[in-house]
Design a protein around this motif. Structure first.
Motif, mmCIF file in Angstrom:
data_model
loop_
_atom_site.group_PDB
_atom_site.id
_atom_site.type_symbol
_atom_site.label_atom_id
_atom_site.label_comp_id
_atom_site.label_asym_id
_atom_site.label_seq_id
_atom_site.Cartn_x
_atom_site.Cartn_y
_atom_site.Cartn_z
ATOM 1 N N ALA A 89 73.774 106.814 27.457
ATOM 2 C CA ALA A 89 74.797 106.191 28.304
ATOM 3 C C ALA A 89 75.560 105.085 27.571
ATOM 4 O O ALA A 89 76.780 104.929 27.762
ATOM 5 N N ALA A 90 74.884 104.305 26.718
ATOM 6 C CA ALA A 90 75.551 103.191 26.018
ATOM 7 C C ALA A 90 76.630 103.715 25.083
ATOM 8 O O ALA A 90 77.753 103.180 25.032
ATOM 9 N N GLN A 91 76.333 104.764 24.320
ATOM 10 C CA GLN A 91 77.304 105.314 23.368
ATOM 11 C C GLN A 91 78.481 105.964 24.103
ATOM 12 O O GLN A 91 79.636 105.856 23.677
ATOM 13 N N ILE A 92 78.169 106.645 25.209
ATOM 14 C CA ILE A 92 79.245 107.257 25.992
ATOM 15 C C ILE A 92 80.142 106.173 26.603
ATOM 16 O O ILE A 92 81.380 106.283 26.607
ATOM 17 N N PHE A 93 79.520 105.107 27.097
ATOM 18 C CA PHE A 93 80.287 103.998 27.665
ATOM 19 C C PHE A 93 81.183 103.365 26.594
ATOM 20 O O PHE A 93 82.358 103.048 26.848
ATOM 21 N N LEU A 94 80.640 103.177 25.390
ATOM 22 C CA LEU A 94 81.419 102.578 24.302
ATOM 23 C C LEU A 94 82.620 103.450 23.956
ATOM 24 O O LEU A 94 83.731 102.939 23.724
ATOM 25 N N LEU A 95 82.407 104.778 23.938
ATOM 26 C CA LEU A 95 83.506 105.678 23.604
ATOM 27 C C LEU A 95 84.589 105.634 24.680
ATOM 28 O O LEU A 95 85.791 105.525 24.368
ATOM 29 N N GLU A 96 84.154 105.701 25.947
ATOM 30 C CA GLU A 96 85.129 105.808 27.026
ATOM 31 C C GLU A 96 85.804 104.475 27.345
ATOM 32 O O GLU A 96 86.994 104.452 27.700
ATOM 33 N N GLN A 97 85.083 103.359 27.221
ATOM 34 C CA GLN A 97 85.640 102.079 27.654
ATOM 35 C C GLN A 97 86.209 101.237 26.509
ATOM 36 O O GLN A 97 86.955 100.293 26.759
ATOM 37 N N TYR A 98 85.855 101.566 25.276
ATOM 38 C CA TYR A 98 86.398 100.771 24.164
ATOM 39 C C TYR A 98 87.344 101.602 23.298
ATOM 40 O O TYR A 98 88.500 101.257 23.112
ATOM 41 N N VAL A 99 86.838 102.738 22.798
ATOM 42 C CA VAL A 99 87.660 103.529 21.881
ATOM 43 C C VAL A 99 88.822 104.172 22.630
ATOM 44 O O VAL A 99 89.984 104.096 22.203
ATOM 45 N N ASP A 100 88.529 104.817 23.771
ATOM 46 C CA ASP A 100 89.580 105.539 24.483
ATOM 47 C C ASP A 100 90.602 104.616 25.131
ATOM 48 O O ASP A 100 91.708 105.061 25.467
ATOM 49 N N GLN A 101 90.255 103.355 25.328
ATOM 50 C CA GLN A 101 91.199 102.428 25.946
ATOM 51 C C GLN A 101 92.202 101.840 24.940
ATOM 52 O O GLN A 101 93.086 101.077 25.321
ATOM 53 N N ALA A 102 92.025 102.214 23.667
ATOM 54 C CA ALA A 102 92.954 101.690 22.631
ATOM 55 C C ALA A 102 94.316 102.379 22.739
ATOM 56 O O ALA A 102 94.408 103.508 23.222
ATOM 57 N N PRO A 103 95.402 101.697 22.266
ATOM 58 C CA PRO A 103 96.714 102.360 22.202
ATOM 59 C C PRO A 103 96.622 103.556 21.273
ATOM 60 O O PRO A 103 95.744 103.621 20.405
ATOM 61 N N PRO A 104 97.534 104.537 21.422
ATOM 62 C CA PRO A 104 97.435 105.759 20.622
ATOM 63 C C PRO A 104 97.365 105.501 19.123
ATOM 64 O O PRO A 104 96.589 106.154 18.416
ATOM 65 N N ASP A 105 98.133 104.550 18.593
ATOM 66 C CA ASP A 105 98.112 104.330 17.154
ATOM 67 C C ASP A 105 96.941 103.474 16.699
ATOM 68 O O ASP A 105 96.745 103.254 15.512
#
Length: 433
Positions: free
Chosen positions: A44-60
């Motif tokens: 759950a921690a790694q999935i949360f990090l991907l969805e809430q930190y990486v995916d929330q970044a601007p496209p570039d």
């Protein structure tokens, strides 16, 4: 008795095992594979990090954040072609991947997810898949926890079942002991149970049955004893009167008739005696067992027989031991078999004995006409005679073999009839050594 409860225990264990598999497949069908759910919780921690930190970044800035995560995490993040990811997954999981969902691989401690579906992250991102490896997934530990849960449930079920079964087992054991005692001749044996016992209604019915049987048997014995003793009084008077009449008779024909009547009275007296003997063999309480040298006892039986023109061979070894038995009853049984052989043998009778493992076999053979196979059990019934046309001077009353079988049964043995190598009948007594 133990077999019943062992089978019940095995049935309960199989039921719990079957229920475990049913629960697993039912949950898999309705809510997905439980292992995937466990792996998702652990990652759950790694999935949360991907969805809430990486995916929330601007496209570039998406790749920049992903690289930041790579630097600080023990999990390995790789970008692989979509075709390679689809080739590594099953058909059902490929469909989830194509929709953009996270696909977990608990066995490989990894998960897959497309970067995006439209190529908005960077050029060609719609053809790439993010693969995370070395996730903190421990399925073995999770399975142990699940197994422990099921074990606790099984124990929680088995403990009350065991307590419930134990009370029934103790009650049935008590009833079994009562049945054994009653069957061995102890007619006063009864089941003593509290009304709260689970098998109390059954015990009450068994006690009622035992009371009825005891009363019937006691009434039968009382009637037999009374009739037998009452018959002996007029028999004695008739014998005395016939003796006086015989002493005064001068007519030879009258004397012959008187002697025939005396023979009938002796026969009737013998019949009454055998009936009384039969009534005494209905209970093991009449057995007076003690260590007895068997070989001398069998040889003594041959000397107790009345004179006979038949040759009697006695093949009795000295190593038969000293089993626990009632000397008088066993001698009566063997003598009855020998007298029966004297009645029907042509010219030869043989008494033999041998140890056979944990048993002793005593056999009486003769060279007479033998016994038809379909009659070999009937001859042990009281008053049953093979040749009903014989007079009683030859055929007897049909009680000797019945008395012999009862006497042997009181010793825990068996008596059976077979074909003899001499050509006639063979009676075999089997006793525990």
């Amino acid at each position: 008795m133990n077999r019943i409860f062992f089978r019940f225990f095995v049935l309960v264990m199989l039921s719990i095992t079957a229920a475990t598999f049913v629960i697993y497949f039912a949950f898999s069908r309705l809510f997905g594979d439980p292992l995937d759910d466990i792996a998702r919780r652990q990652a759950a921690a790694q999935i949360f990090l991907l969805e809430q930190y990486v995916d929330q970044a601007p496209p570039d800035d998406w790749l920049t954040r992903l690289n930041n995560v790579r630097e600080v995490s023990d999990v390995r993040y790789d970008l692989i072609p979509l075709g390679e990811a689809r080739a590594a997954l099953s058909a059902g999981r490929r469909a989830v991947l194509d929709r953009g969902g996270i696909v977990l691989d608990p066995a490989g401690r990894s998960f897959y997810r497309r970067v995006d579906l439209e190529g908005e992250r960077y050029i060609g991102s719609h053809e790439e898949v993010l693969r995370a490896q070395n996730l903190p997934i421990d399925i073995d530990q999770a399975l142990k926890r699940e197994a422990l849960r099921y074990i606790i449930v099984a124990v929680a079920l088995l403990v009350p079942i065991a307590l419930w079964s134990r009370s029934h087992w103790q009650g049935l054991q008590a009833l079994s002991r009562v049945a054994d005692e009653f069957g061995s001749g102890k007619l006063t044996a009864r089941a003593q149970m509290k009304p709260s016992a689970a098998v109390y209604p059954l015990a009450e019915r068994i006690n009622h049955m035992a009371d009825r049987i005891e009363h019937l048997l006691e009434a039968q014995k009382s009637l037999l004893h009374s009739v037998s003793h009452e018959l002996r009084t007029p028999i004695a008077r008739l014998e005395f009167a016939l003796e006086l009449l015989d002493a005064r008779a001068k007519d030879p024909d009258l004397g012959k008739r008187i002697r025939a009547m005396e023979g009938d009275l002796h026969e009737l007296n013998a019949l009454v005696g055998e009936l009384l003997d039969m009534s005494k063999l209905d209970s093991a309480r009449n057995l007076q067992a003690e260590p007895t040298a068997l070989a001398p006892l069998l040889r003594e039986c041959t000397r107790m027989l009345p004179p006979s023109p038949h040759s009697l061979d006695c093949a009795v070894p000295d190593d038969l031991g000293e089993p626990e038995l009632d000397r008088r009853l066993l001698a009566r049984a063997v003598c009855n078999l020998l007298r029966n052989a004297q009645k029907y043998a042509g010219s030869r009778i043989e008494l033999s004995a041998a140890r056979n493992g944990n048993a002793i076999e005593i056999a009486v053979d003769d060279d007479g006409p033998g016994i038809p196979e379909d009659e070999r059990e009937k001859i042990f019934d009281p008053f049953y005679r093979l040749d009903r046309s014989r007079d009683r001077a030859t055929g007897g009353f049909g009680l000797g073999l019945s008395i012999a079988r009862k006497a042997v049964a009181l010793h825990g043995g068996t008596l059976r009839a077979e074909s003899s190598a001499l050509g006639g009948a063979r009676f075999v007594i089997t006793l525990p050594a």
